[in-house]
Write a protein that holds these residues in place. Structure first.
Motif: not given
Length: 251
Positions: A113, A110-111, A102, A106, A149
């Protein structure tokens, strides 16, 4: 601008998987761009035309193109369509300190998940021996797909000593496990990590959207708290077409 190669012959969308069509399309187009099959400067077909060629809805193509624009792989040029942009094809995270997926995503803009595939407390004699625990010691097994992403980047199999953090077994682990550990007063301060080449199995290839197995990076990590107690053991398979680790070495 040059036209992209015939995408109809390069894209293989499946309706027998839970992954939405727009994500399949995004992942496959991103891989083609990263590999140079669809060159920088090429023009992709208009949304309506590609949707008709592939037999999908225009919304599917629109969501895919929008996602690729957010990743800076495409740019819109009005009536000229969508142009493929020059991007760094591989993520290059540093390895100078201990951090989780995570935080890593960041830092790279990038996001992050996750999709949790398995989260169970069980016993495993071979894994318990890695922890130096009795063969019947309870361990939390956590299997997740880690995405950046929306693109699957790794399949992660992790085990945790639940006696050190009992609340972890029932926690929501779709985000950062390290954050959940911190909430339980545990901070990981040291890890031992190895990296080697590996081939994905059939299930992992399907998750990555590979039509045939492609080289991947297998990262094994043992993480410890400040008292030297082993808390985590992870085997993460990272797609080789999107990942390259960066090391800084000082004399």
């Amino acid at each position: 601008m040059s036209d992209a190669p015939n995408l109809f012959n390069l894209l293989r969308l499946r309706d027998d998987t839970a992954r939405p069509m727009y994500q399949q399309l995004e992942e496959q187009l991103a891989a083609l761009i990263s590999a140079g099959v669809v060159a920088v400067g090429a023009t992709l077909p208009a949304e309506r035309r590609l949707a008709e060629d592939l037999g999908v809805s225009r919304t599917t193509v629109q969501r895919c193109y929008d996602a690729l624009r957010r990743r800076r792989m495409l740019s819109a040029h009005g009536r000229l369509g969508y142009r493929v942009e020059a991007v760094e094809s591989r993520l290059k995270p540093g390895m100078e300190r201990l951090k989780g997926f995570t935080e890593e995503m960041r830092e790279l803009g990038r996001t992050p998940s996750s999709e949790v595939l398995e989260q169970d407390v069980a016993t495993d004699r071979s894994i318990a021996s890695i922890f130096g625990l009795p063969s019947a010691a309870p361990l939390l097994k956590l299997v997740r797909v880690r995405l950046g992403d929306g693109m699957p980047l790794s399949v992660e199999k992790a085990w945790y000593d639940v006696s050190a953090a009992p609340a972890l077994a029932e926690a929501d682990l779709s985000g950062s496990v390290y954050a959940r550990l911190a909430e339980n007063g545990l901070t990981l301060t040291r890890c031992e990590q190895t990296i080697e080449a590996a081939a994905p199995d059939e299930r992992e290839s399907a998750i990555f959207g590979f039509e045939e197995p492609l080289p991947c990076l297998l990262i094994r990590r043992r993480s410890y708290d400040g008292g030297g107690r082993m808390i985590e053991y992870v085997e993460g398979l990272f797609r080789g077409d999107a990942y390259a680790y960066r090391l800084t070495l000082n004399a």
